[in-house]
Scaffold this motif. Structure first.
Motif, PDB file in Angstrom:
ATOM      1  N   ASN A 277       0.816  -1.216   0.000  1.00  0.00           N
ATOM      2  CA  ASN A 277       0.000   0.000   0.000  1.00  0.00           C
ATOM      3  C   ASN A 277       0.850   1.268   0.000  1.00  0.00           C
ATOM      4  OD1 ASN A 277      -2.534  -1.179  -0.149  1.00  0.00           O
ATOM      5  ND2 ASN A 277      -2.695  -1.445   2.066  1.00  0.00           N
ATOM      6  N   THR A 278       2.096   1.141  -0.444  1.00  0.00           N
ATOM      7  CA  THR A 278       2.902   2.343  -0.655  1.00  0.00           C
ATOM      8  C   THR A 278       2.341   3.098  -1.847  1.00  0.00           C
ATOM      9  OG1 THR A 278       4.443   1.215  -2.157  1.00  0.00           O
ATOM     10  CG2 THR A 278       4.948   1.144   0.206  1.00  0.00           C
ATOM     11  N   LYS A 279       2.702   4.365  -1.967  1.00  0.00           N
ATOM     12  CA  LYS A 279       2.218   5.167  -3.078  1.00  0.00           C
ATOM     13  C   LYS A 279       2.579   4.525  -4.414  1.00  0.00           C
ATOM     14  CE  LYS A 279       2.403   9.833  -5.058  1.00  0.00           C
ATOM     15  NZ  LYS A 279       2.974  11.200  -4.915  1.00  0.00           N
ATOM     16  N   GLN A 280       3.846   4.085  -4.516  1.00  0.00           N
ATOM     17  CA  GLN A 280       4.308   3.454  -5.746  1.00  0.00           C
ATOM     18  C   GLN A 280       3.552   2.142  -6.013  1.00  0.00           C
ATOM     19  OE1 GLN A 280       8.484   2.567  -5.756  1.00  0.00           O
ATOM     20  NE2 GLN A 280       8.497   1.754  -7.837  1.00  0.00           N
ATOM     21  N   GLY A 281       3.326   1.366  -4.954  1.00  0.00           N
ATOM     22  CA  GLY A 281       2.622   0.103  -5.102  1.00  0.00           C
ATOM     23  C   GLY A 281       1.179   0.288  -5.533  1.00  0.00           C
ATOM     24  N   LEU A 282       0.498   1.272  -4.959  1.00  0.00           N
ATOM     25  CA  LEU A 282      -0.894   1.534  -5.314  1.00  0.00           C
ATOM     26  C   LEU A 282      -1.020   2.028  -6.756  1.00  0.00           C
ATOM     27  CD1 LEU A 282      -2.179   3.214  -2.027  1.00  0.00           C
ATOM     28  CD2 LEU A 282      -2.854   0.984  -2.947  1.00  0.00           C
ATOM     29  N   ILE A 283      -0.099   2.911  -7.171  1.00  0.00           N
ATOM     30  CA  ILE A 283      -0.120   3.395  -8.548  1.00  0.00           C
ATOM     31  C   ILE A 283       0.097   2.229  -9.522  1.00  0.00           C
ATOM     32  CG2 ILE A 283       1.115   4.802 -10.252  1.00  0.00           C
ATOM     33  CD1 ILE A 283       1.649   6.820  -8.010  1.00  0.00           C
ATOM     34  N   LYS A 284       1.044   1.376  -9.182  1.00  0.00           N
ATOM     35  CA  LYS A 284       1.342   0.212 -10.026  1.00  0.00           C
ATOM     36  C   LYS A 284       0.125  -0.689 -10.163  1.00  0.00           C
ATOM     37  CE  LYS A 284       4.602  -3.696 -10.257  1.00  0.00           C
ATOM     38  NZ  LYS A 284       5.732  -4.363  -9.573  1.00  0.00           N
ATOM     39  N   LYS A 285      -0.545  -0.993  -9.041  1.00  0.00           N
ATOM     40  CA  LYS A 285      -1.716  -1.864  -9.093  1.00  0.00           C
ATOM     41  C   LYS A 285      -2.877  -1.201  -9.824  1.00  0.00           C
ATOM     42  CE  LYS A 285      -1.711  -2.977  -4.614  1.00  0.00           C
ATOM     43  NZ  LYS A 285      -2.123  -3.628  -3.344  1.00  0.00           N
ATOM     44  N   ALA A 286      -3.035   0.115  -9.635  1.00  0.00           N
ATOM     45  CA  ALA A 286      -4.126   0.827 -10.307  1.00  0.00           C
ATOM     46  C   ALA A 286      -3.936   0.824 -11.827  1.00  0.00           C
ATOM     47  CB  ALA A 286      -4.214   2.254  -9.783  1.00  0.00           C
ATOM     48  N   VAL A 287      -2.711   1.131 -12.270  1.00  0.00           N
ATOM     49  CA  VAL A 287      -2.423   1.150 -13.709  1.00  0.00           C
ATOM     50  C   VAL A 287      -2.581  -0.251 -14.302  1.00  0.00           C
ATOM     51  CG1 VAL A 287      -0.621   1.495 -15.443  1.00  0.00           C
ATOM     52  CG2 VAL A 287      -0.901   3.147 -13.585  1.00  0.00           C
ATOM     53  N   CYS A 288      -2.049  -1.251 -13.613  1.00  0.00           N
ATOM     54  CA  CYS A 288      -2.171  -2.628 -14.102  1.00  0.00           C
ATOM     55  C   CYS A 288      -3.634  -3.070 -14.156  1.00  0.00           C
ATOM     56  CB  CYS A 288      -1.370  -3.574 -13.205  1.00  0.00           C
ATOM     57  SG  CYS A 288       0.419  -3.432 -13.409  1.00  0.00           S
ATOM     58  N   SER A 289      -4.434  -2.644 -13.177  1.00  0.00           N
ATOM     59  CA  SER A 289      -5.853  -2.996 -13.159  1.00  0.00           C
ATOM     60  C   SER A 289      -6.575  -2.423 -14.370  1.00  0.00           C
ATOM     61  CB  SER A 289      -6.509  -2.484 -11.875  1.00  0.00           C
ATOM     62  OG  SER A 289      -5.965  -3.108 -10.744  1.00  0.00           O
ATOM     63  N   VAL A 290      -6.290  -1.168 -14.694  1.00  0.00           N
ATOM     64  CA  VAL A 290      -6.921  -0.521 -15.847  1.00  0.00           C
ATOM     65  C   VAL A 290      -6.541  -1.239 -17.137  1.00  0.00           C
ATOM     66  CG1 VAL A 290      -7.015   1.577 -17.239  1.00  0.00           C
ATOM     67  CG2 VAL A 290      -7.113   1.732 -14.741  1.00  0.00           C
ATOM     68  N   LEU A 291      -5.245  -1.555 -17.294  1.00  0.00           N
ATOM     69  CA  LEU A 291      -4.778  -2.232 -18.504  1.00  0.00           C
ATOM     70  C   LEU A 291      -5.371  -3.644 -18.621  1.00  0.00           C
ATOM     71  CD1 LEU A 291      -1.009  -1.184 -18.538  1.00  0.00           C
ATOM     72  CD2 LEU A 291      -2.833  -0.344 -20.036  1.00  0.00           C
ATOM     73  N   ILE A 292      -5.403  -4.356 -17.507  1.00  0.00           N
ATOM     74  CA  ILE A 292      -5.978  -5.697 -17.527  1.00  0.00           C
ATOM     75  C   ILE A 292      -7.468  -5.655 -17.860  1.00  0.00           C
ATOM     76  CG2 ILE A 292      -6.634  -7.635 -16.020  1.00  0.00           C
ATOM     77  CD1 ILE A 292      -3.892  -7.315 -14.661  1.00  0.00           C
ATOM     78  N   PHE A 293      -8.192  -4.696 -17.271  1.00  0.00           N
ATOM     79  CA  PHE A 293      -9.615  -4.566 -17.578  1.00  0.00           C
ATOM     80  C   PHE A 293      -9.824  -4.266 -19.057  1.00  0.00           C
ATOM     81  CE2 PHE A 293     -13.604  -2.110 -17.823  1.00  0.00           C
ATOM     82  CZ  PHE A 293     -14.474  -3.042 -17.280  1.00  0.00           C
ATOM     83  N   ALA A 294      -8.981  -3.375 -19.613  1.00  0.00           N
ATOM     84  CA  ALA A 294      -9.072  -3.067 -21.046  1.00  0.00           C
ATOM     85  C   ALA A 294      -8.812  -4.327 -21.875  1.00  0.00           C
ATOM     86  CB  ALA A 294      -8.067  -1.971 -21.404  1.00  0.00           C
ATOM     87  N   GLY A 295      -7.842  -5.146 -21.425  1.00  0.00           N
ATOM     88  CA  GLY A 295      -7.556  -6.391 -22.129  1.00  0.00           C
ATOM     89  C   GLY A 295      -8.738  -7.342 -22.109  1.00  0.00           C
ATOM     90  N   VAL A 296      -9.407  -7.435 -20.964  1.00  0.00           N
ATOM     91  CA  VAL A 296     -10.587  -8.317 -20.859  1.00  0.00           C
ATOM     92  C   VAL A 296     -11.702  -7.811 -21.763  1.00  0.00           C
ATOM     93  CG1 VAL A 296     -12.378  -9.168 -19.301  1.00  0.00           C
ATOM     94  CG2 VAL A 296     -10.011  -9.094 -18.532  1.00  0.00           C
ATOM     95  N   VAL A 297     -11.863  -6.487 -21.858  1.00  0.00           N
ATOM     96  CA  VAL A 297     -12.882  -5.919 -22.754  1.00  0.00           C
ATOM     97  C   VAL A 297     -12.601  -6.345 -24.185  1.00  0.00           C
ATOM     98  CG1 VAL A 297     -13.771  -3.783 -23.751  1.00  0.00           C
ATOM     99  CG2 VAL A 297     -13.388  -3.931 -21.282  1.00  0.00           C
ATOM    100  N   LEU A 298     -11.343  -6.281 -24.614  1.00  0.00           N
ATOM    101  CA  LEU A 298     -10.991  -6.689 -25.973  1.00  0.00           C
ATOM    102  C   LEU A 298     -11.195  -8.185 -26.193  1.00  0.00           C
ATOM    103  CD1 LEU A 298      -7.708  -4.631 -26.635  1.00  0.00           C
ATOM    104  CD2 LEU A 298      -9.966  -4.256 -27.646  1.00  0.00           C
ATOM    105  N   VAL A 299     -10.813  -8.973 -25.201  1.00  0.00           N
ATOM    106  CA  VAL A 299     -10.974 -10.433 -25.331  1.00  0.00           C
ATOM    107  C   VAL A 299     -12.448 -10.813 -25.418  1.00  0.00           C
ATOM    108  CG1 VAL A 299     -10.733 -12.613 -24.067  1.00  0.00           C
ATOM    109  CG2 VAL A 299      -8.796 -11.037 -24.228  1.00  0.00           C
ATOM    110  N   SER A 300     -13.271 -10.122 -24.639  1.00  0.00           N
ATOM    111  CA  SER A 300     -14.699 -10.456 -24.578  1.00  0.00           C
ATOM    112  C   SER A 300     -15.470  -9.895 -25.753  1.00  0.00           C
ATOM    113  CB  SER A 300     -15.298  -9.942 -23.264  1.00  0.00           C
ATOM    114  OG  SER A 300     -14.615 -10.505 -22.165  1.00  0.00           O
TER     115      SER A 300
END
Length: 300
Positions: A277-300
Protein backbone atom coordinates in the motif's frame (compact mmCIF):
# COMPACT_ATOMS: atom_id res chain seq x y z
CA UNK A 1 -29.32 0.58 -14.79
CA UNK A 2 -30.23 -2.90 -16.10
CA UNK A 3 -30.60 -5.51 -13.39
CA UNK A 4 -28.03 -7.83 -14.99
CA UNK A 5 -25.37 -5.11 -14.65
CA UNK A 6 -26.07 -4.91 -10.93
CA UNK A 7 -25.85 -8.71 -10.56
CA UNK A 8 -22.59 -8.92 -12.54
CA UNK A 9 -20.83 -6.20 -10.54
CA UNK A 10 -22.19 -7.46 -7.22
CA UNK A 11 -21.02 -10.98 -8.11
CA UNK A 12 -17.51 -9.65 -8.75
CA UNK A 13 -17.51 -7.82 -5.41
CA UNK A 14 -18.78 -10.87 -3.51
CA UNK A 15 -16.16 -13.10 -5.16
CA UNK A 16 -13.45 -10.63 -4.08
CA UNK A 17 -14.73 -10.85 -0.50
CA UNK A 18 -14.37 -14.65 -0.68
CA UNK A 19 -10.76 -14.29 -1.88
CA UNK A 20 -9.82 -12.04 1.02
CA UNK A 21 -11.57 -14.31 3.53
CA UNK A 22 -9.49 -17.19 2.13
CA UNK A 23 -6.40 -15.14 2.96
CA UNK A 24 -7.69 -14.54 6.49
CA UNK A 25 -8.25 -18.27 7.02
CA UNK A 26 -4.76 -19.13 5.74
CA UNK A 27 -3.11 -16.54 7.97
CA UNK A 28 -5.07 -17.13 11.16
CA UNK A 29 -6.97 -20.44 11.24
CA UNK A 30 -5.64 -23.12 8.85
CA UNK A 31 -2.09 -22.05 8.07
CA UNK A 32 -1.22 -25.05 5.90
CA UNK A 33 -2.90 -24.71 2.49
CA UNK A 34 -2.81 -28.51 2.07
CA UNK A 35 -5.13 -28.88 5.04
CA UNK A 36 -7.41 -26.03 4.01
CA UNK A 37 -8.17 -27.56 0.61
CA UNK A 38 -9.68 -30.64 2.31
CA UNK A 39 -11.78 -28.43 4.59
CA UNK A 40 -13.03 -26.67 1.45
CA UNK A 41 -13.79 -30.01 -0.23
CA UNK A 42 -15.84 -31.22 2.75
CA UNK A 43 -17.74 -27.95 3.13
CA UNK A 44 -18.32 -27.82 -0.64
CA UNK A 45 -19.82 -31.32 -0.57
CA UNK A 46 -22.14 -30.39 2.30
CA UNK A 47 -23.21 -27.12 0.64
CA UNK A 48 -23.89 -28.98 -2.62
CA UNK A 49 -26.09 -31.47 -0.78
CA UNK A 50 -28.04 -28.66 0.90
CA UNK A 51 -28.63 -26.96 -2.47
CA UNK A 52 -29.66 -30.28 -4.04
CA UNK A 53 -32.20 -30.94 -1.29
CA UNK A 54 -33.56 -27.37 -1.34
CA UNK A 55 -34.17 -27.53 -5.10
CA UNK A 56 -36.15 -30.76 -5.12
CA UNK A 57 -33.46 -33.47 -5.46
CA UNK A 58 -32.94 -32.89 -9.17
CA UNK A 59 -31.17 -35.69 -11.05
CA UNK A 60 -28.91 -35.27 -14.08
CA UNK A 61 -28.23 -37.73 -16.87
CA UNK A 62 -25.16 -39.94 -16.50
CA UNK A 63 -23.17 -37.89 -19.03
CA UNK A 64 -24.02 -34.54 -17.48
CA UNK A 65 -23.40 -35.92 -13.99
CA UNK A 66 -19.91 -37.08 -14.94
CA UNK A 67 -19.08 -33.75 -16.59
CA UNK A 68 -20.29 -31.72 -13.59
CA UNK A 69 -18.38 -33.98 -11.19
CA UNK A 70 -15.25 -33.66 -13.36
CA UNK A 71 -15.58 -29.88 -13.21
CA UNK A 72 -15.70 -30.10 -9.41
CA UNK A 73 -12.61 -32.33 -9.28
CA UNK A 74 -10.66 -29.94 -11.53
CA UNK A 75 -11.85 -27.00 -9.44
CA UNK A 76 -10.67 -28.44 -6.11
CA UNK A 77 -7.25 -29.26 -7.63
CA UNK A 78 -7.11 -25.68 -8.90
CA UNK A 79 -8.16 -24.46 -5.46
CA UNK A 80 -5.27 -26.34 -3.82
CA UNK A 81 -2.80 -24.55 -6.12
CA UNK A 82 -4.66 -21.25 -5.58
CA UNK A 83 -4.32 -21.61 -1.79
CA UNK A 84 -0.58 -22.19 -2.21
CA UNK A 85 -0.25 -19.02 -4.31
CA UNK A 86 -2.43 -17.07 -1.86
CA UNK A 87 -0.30 -18.22 1.05
CA UNK A 88 2.83 -16.87 -0.66
CA UNK A 89 1.62 -13.54 -2.08
CA UNK A 90 -0.96 -10.78 -1.72
CA UNK A 91 -4.63 -11.37 -2.50
CA UNK A 92 -4.86 -8.46 -4.93
CA UNK A 93 -1.95 -9.83 -7.00
CA UNK A 94 -3.61 -13.25 -7.26
CA UNK A 95 -6.91 -11.67 -8.34
CA UNK A 96 -5.20 -9.59 -11.03
CA UNK A 97 -3.57 -12.67 -12.54
CA UNK A 98 -6.93 -14.48 -12.52
CA UNK A 99 -7.96 -12.22 -15.40
CA UNK A 100 -6.17 -14.54 -17.85
CA UNK A 101 -9.16 -16.87 -17.59
CA UNK A 102 -11.40 -15.13 -20.22
CA UNK A 103 -8.64 -15.34 -22.83
CA UNK A 104 -7.82 -18.96 -21.98
CA UNK A 105 -11.52 -19.87 -22.26
CA UNK A 106 -11.64 -18.12 -25.63
CA UNK A 107 -8.47 -19.85 -26.85
CA UNK A 108 -9.75 -23.27 -25.77
CA UNK A 109 -13.13 -22.55 -27.33
CA UNK A 110 -11.32 -21.75 -30.58
CA UNK A 111 -9.54 -25.12 -30.46
CA UNK A 112 -12.28 -27.41 -29.15
CA UNK A 113 -15.51 -25.58 -30.04
CA UNK A 114 -14.28 -24.06 -33.33
CA UNK A 115 -14.99 -20.51 -32.16
CA UNK A 116 -12.97 -17.70 -33.77
CA UNK A 117 -9.84 -16.17 -32.22
CA UNK A 118 -9.45 -12.63 -33.57
CA UNK A 119 -6.59 -10.14 -33.68
CA UNK A 120 -8.54 -8.07 -31.16
CA UNK A 121 -8.56 -11.02 -28.75
CA UNK A 122 -4.81 -11.47 -29.13
CA UNK A 123 -4.25 -7.77 -28.42
CA UNK A 124 -6.44 -8.15 -25.35
CA UNK A 125 -4.33 -11.08 -24.23
CA UNK A 126 -1.17 -8.95 -24.49
CA UNK A 127 -2.84 -6.17 -22.48
CA UNK A 128 -3.52 -8.75 -19.75
CA UNK A 129 -0.12 -10.45 -20.00
CA UNK A 130 2.24 -7.51 -19.52
CA UNK A 131 0.49 -5.95 -16.49
CA UNK A 132 0.26 -9.42 -14.89
CA UNK A 133 4.03 -9.85 -15.30
CA UNK A 134 4.62 -6.32 -14.01
CA UNK A 135 2.47 -6.85 -10.92
CA UNK A 136 4.36 -10.04 -10.02
CA UNK A 137 7.82 -8.68 -10.92
CA UNK A 138 10.61 -9.35 -8.44
CA UNK A 139 13.76 -7.26 -8.77
CA UNK A 140 14.25 -3.63 -9.67
CA UNK A 141 15.66 -3.79 -13.20
CA UNK A 142 15.65 -5.86 -16.37
CA UNK A 143 18.99 -7.30 -15.33
CA UNK A 144 17.49 -8.52 -12.04
CA UNK A 145 14.26 -9.69 -13.65
CA UNK A 146 12.60 -12.55 -11.82
CA UNK A 147 8.91 -13.41 -11.97
CA UNK A 148 7.24 -14.29 -8.70
CA UNK A 149 6.51 -18.03 -8.62
CA UNK A 150 2.92 -17.17 -7.70
CA UNK A 151 2.44 -15.99 -11.29
CA UNK A 152 3.22 -19.49 -12.53
CA UNK A 153 0.96 -21.10 -9.91
CA UNK A 154 -1.99 -18.83 -10.68
CA UNK A 155 -1.53 -19.37 -14.42
CA UNK A 156 -1.87 -23.12 -13.76
CA UNK A 157 -5.04 -22.35 -11.78
CA UNK A 158 -6.31 -20.23 -14.69
CA UNK A 159 -5.79 -23.12 -17.12
CA UNK A 160 -7.60 -25.60 -14.86
CA UNK A 161 -10.56 -23.27 -14.31
CA UNK A 162 -10.68 -22.45 -18.03
CA UNK A 163 -10.89 -26.19 -18.81
CA UNK A 164 -13.64 -26.49 -16.19
CA UNK A 165 -15.53 -23.62 -17.86
CA UNK A 166 -15.32 -25.29 -21.26
CA UNK A 167 -16.60 -28.56 -19.81
CA UNK A 168 -19.45 -26.77 -18.03
CA UNK A 169 -20.47 -25.13 -21.32
CA UNK A 170 -21.59 -28.53 -22.57
CA UNK A 171 -24.22 -28.91 -19.86
CA UNK A 172 -25.34 -25.38 -18.93
CA UNK A 173 -27.65 -25.15 -21.94
CA UNK A 174 -29.72 -28.18 -20.91
CA UNK A 175 -29.65 -28.08 -17.11
CA UNK A 176 -30.59 -25.63 -14.39
CA UNK A 177 -27.70 -23.91 -12.66
CA UNK A 178 -28.81 -25.03 -9.20
CA UNK A 179 -28.56 -28.72 -10.14
CA UNK A 180 -25.16 -28.17 -11.75
CA UNK A 181 -23.88 -26.37 -8.64
CA UNK A 182 -24.93 -29.38 -6.55
CA UNK A 183 -23.10 -31.91 -8.71
CA UNK A 184 -20.07 -29.63 -9.12
CA UNK A 185 -19.89 -29.26 -5.34
CA UNK A 186 -20.02 -33.04 -4.98
CA UNK A 187 -17.10 -33.09 -7.41
CA UNK A 188 -15.23 -30.89 -4.91
CA UNK A 189 -15.81 -33.57 -2.28
CA UNK A 190 -14.74 -36.33 -4.67
CA UNK A 191 -11.62 -34.37 -5.65
CA UNK A 192 -10.77 -33.85 -1.98
CA UNK A 193 -11.06 -37.60 -1.40
CA UNK A 194 -8.74 -38.26 -4.35
CA UNK A 195 -6.16 -35.79 -2.97
CA UNK A 196 -6.30 -37.39 0.48
CA UNK A 197 -5.78 -40.87 -0.97
CA UNK A 198 -3.01 -39.97 -3.43
CA UNK A 199 -1.01 -37.44 -1.39
CA UNK A 200 0.09 -38.43 2.13
CA UNK A 201 1.31 -34.87 2.86
CA UNK A 202 -2.19 -33.51 2.24
CA UNK A 203 -3.68 -36.26 4.42
CA UNK A 204 -1.24 -35.50 7.22
CA UNK A 205 -1.76 -31.74 6.95
CA UNK A 206 -5.53 -32.15 7.22
CA UNK A 207 -5.21 -34.55 10.19
CA UNK A 208 -2.96 -32.04 11.96
CA UNK A 209 -5.13 -29.00 11.25
CA UNK A 210 -8.47 -30.65 12.01
CA UNK A 211 -7.30 -31.03 15.62
CA UNK A 212 -6.12 -27.44 15.84
CA UNK A 213 -8.76 -25.45 13.99
CA UNK A 214 -11.09 -23.46 16.24
CA UNK A 215 -14.87 -23.29 16.06
CA UNK A 216 -14.50 -19.73 14.81
CA UNK A 217 -12.20 -20.93 12.02
CA UNK A 218 -14.66 -23.63 10.95
CA UNK A 219 -17.51 -21.14 11.03
CA UNK A 220 -15.60 -18.73 8.79
CA UNK A 221 -14.76 -21.53 6.32
CA UNK A 222 -18.42 -22.58 6.09
CA UNK A 223 -19.68 -19.01 5.70
CA UNK A 224 -17.06 -18.30 3.05
CA UNK A 225 -18.17 -21.33 1.03
CA UNK A 226 -21.70 -19.91 0.97
CA UNK A 227 -20.25 -16.52 -0.05
CA UNK A 228 -18.44 -18.20 -2.96
CA UNK A 229 -21.61 -20.04 -4.05
CA UNK A 230 -23.51 -16.74 -3.85
CA UNK A 231 -21.00 -15.11 -6.20
CA UNK A 232 -21.54 -17.94 -8.72
CA UNK A 233 -25.32 -17.61 -8.44
CA UNK A 234 -25.12 -13.86 -9.03
CA UNK A 235 -23.00 -14.49 -12.10
CA UNK A 236 -25.56 -16.96 -13.42
CA UNK A 237 -28.40 -14.49 -12.84
CA UNK A 238 -26.46 -11.84 -14.76
CA UNK A 239 -25.84 -14.25 -17.68
CA UNK A 240 -29.51 -15.24 -17.76
CA UNK A 241 -30.59 -11.59 -18.11
CA UNK A 242 -27.81 -9.98 -20.16
CA UNK A 243 -25.21 -10.60 -22.90
CA UNK A 244 -22.62 -13.18 -21.82
CA UNK A 245 -19.60 -11.25 -23.10
CA UNK A 246 -20.64 -8.06 -21.28
CA UNK A 247 -21.25 -10.03 -18.08
CA UNK A 248 -17.70 -11.38 -18.47
CA UNK A 249 -16.33 -7.85 -18.80
CA UNK A 250 -18.22 -6.60 -15.75
CA UNK A 251 -17.03 -9.66 -13.82
CA UNK A 252 -13.50 -8.38 -14.32
CA UNK A 253 -14.32 -5.29 -12.28
CA UNK A 254 -13.01 -7.62 -9.58
CA UNK A 255 -9.55 -6.16 -10.30
CA UNK A 256 -10.73 -2.78 -9.02
CA UNK A 257 -12.43 -4.28 -5.97
CA UNK A 258 -9.16 -6.12 -5.25
CA UNK A 259 -7.20 -2.86 -5.17
CA UNK A 260 -9.79 -1.11 -2.98
CA UNK A 261 -10.26 -4.01 -0.55
CA UNK A 262 -6.50 -4.53 -0.41
CA UNK A 263 -5.96 -0.90 0.51
CA UNK A 264 -8.60 -0.89 3.25
CA UNK A 265 -7.78 -4.30 4.75
CA UNK A 266 -4.03 -3.69 4.46
CA UNK A 267 -4.48 -0.61 6.64
CA UNK A 268 -6.82 -2.30 9.12
CA UNK A 269 -4.92 -5.61 9.50
CA UNK A 270 -1.48 -5.32 7.89
CA UNK A 271 -0.17 -8.49 9.55
CA UNK A 272 -2.89 -10.56 7.86
CA UNK A 273 -3.31 -8.78 4.53
CA UNK A 274 0.25 -8.05 3.45
CA UNK A 275 -0.59 -5.68 0.60
CA UNK A 276 1.81 -3.20 -0.97
CA UNK A 277 0.00 0.00 0.00
CA UNK A 278 2.90 2.34 -0.65
CA UNK A 279 2.22 5.17 -3.08
CA UNK A 280 4.31 3.45 -5.75
CA UNK A 281 2.62 0.10 -5.10
CA UNK A 282 -0.89 1.53 -5.31
CA UNK A 283 -0.12 3.40 -8.55
CA UNK A 284 1.34 0.21 -10.03
CA UNK A 285 -1.72 -1.86 -9.09
CA UNK A 286 -4.13 0.83 -10.31
CA UNK A 287 -2.42 1.15 -13.71
CA UNK A 288 -2.17 -2.63 -14.10
CA UNK A 289 -5.85 -3.00 -13.16
CA UNK A 290 -6.92 -0.52 -15.85
CA UNK A 291 -4.78 -2.23 -18.50
CA UNK A 292 -5.98 -5.70 -17.53
CA UNK A 293 -9.62 -4.57 -17.58
CA UNK A 294 -9.07 -3.07 -21.05
CA UNK A 295 -7.56 -6.39 -22.13
CA UNK A 296 -10.59 -8.32 -20.86
CA UNK A 297 -12.88 -5.92 -22.75
CA UNK A 298 -10.99 -6.69 -25.97
CA UNK A 299 -10.97 -10.43 -25.33
CA UNK A 300 -14.70 -10.46 -24.58
Amino acid sequence: MPLWVFYAVLGAAVNTVANFVDKLVLERHVKDYRGLVIFSAIVGFVVGTIIWASTGFQLLSLTNSLIALAVGVLSIIATAIYFKALQDTSTSTVILIFQFIPFLVLAMAAVFLKESLTLQSILGFLLILFPAIAISWEGGSIKDFKVNKSLVLVLIVDVLWAVASILMKYVTETQTFSSLISYESWGWGLGGLILVILFPTIRQAFATNVRKVSKLGLTIIVINEFIYVMSKLLGFLAISLGPVYLVSVLGSTQVFFAVIFGLVLGLIAPKIFKEDNTKQGLIKKAVCSVLIFAGVVLVS
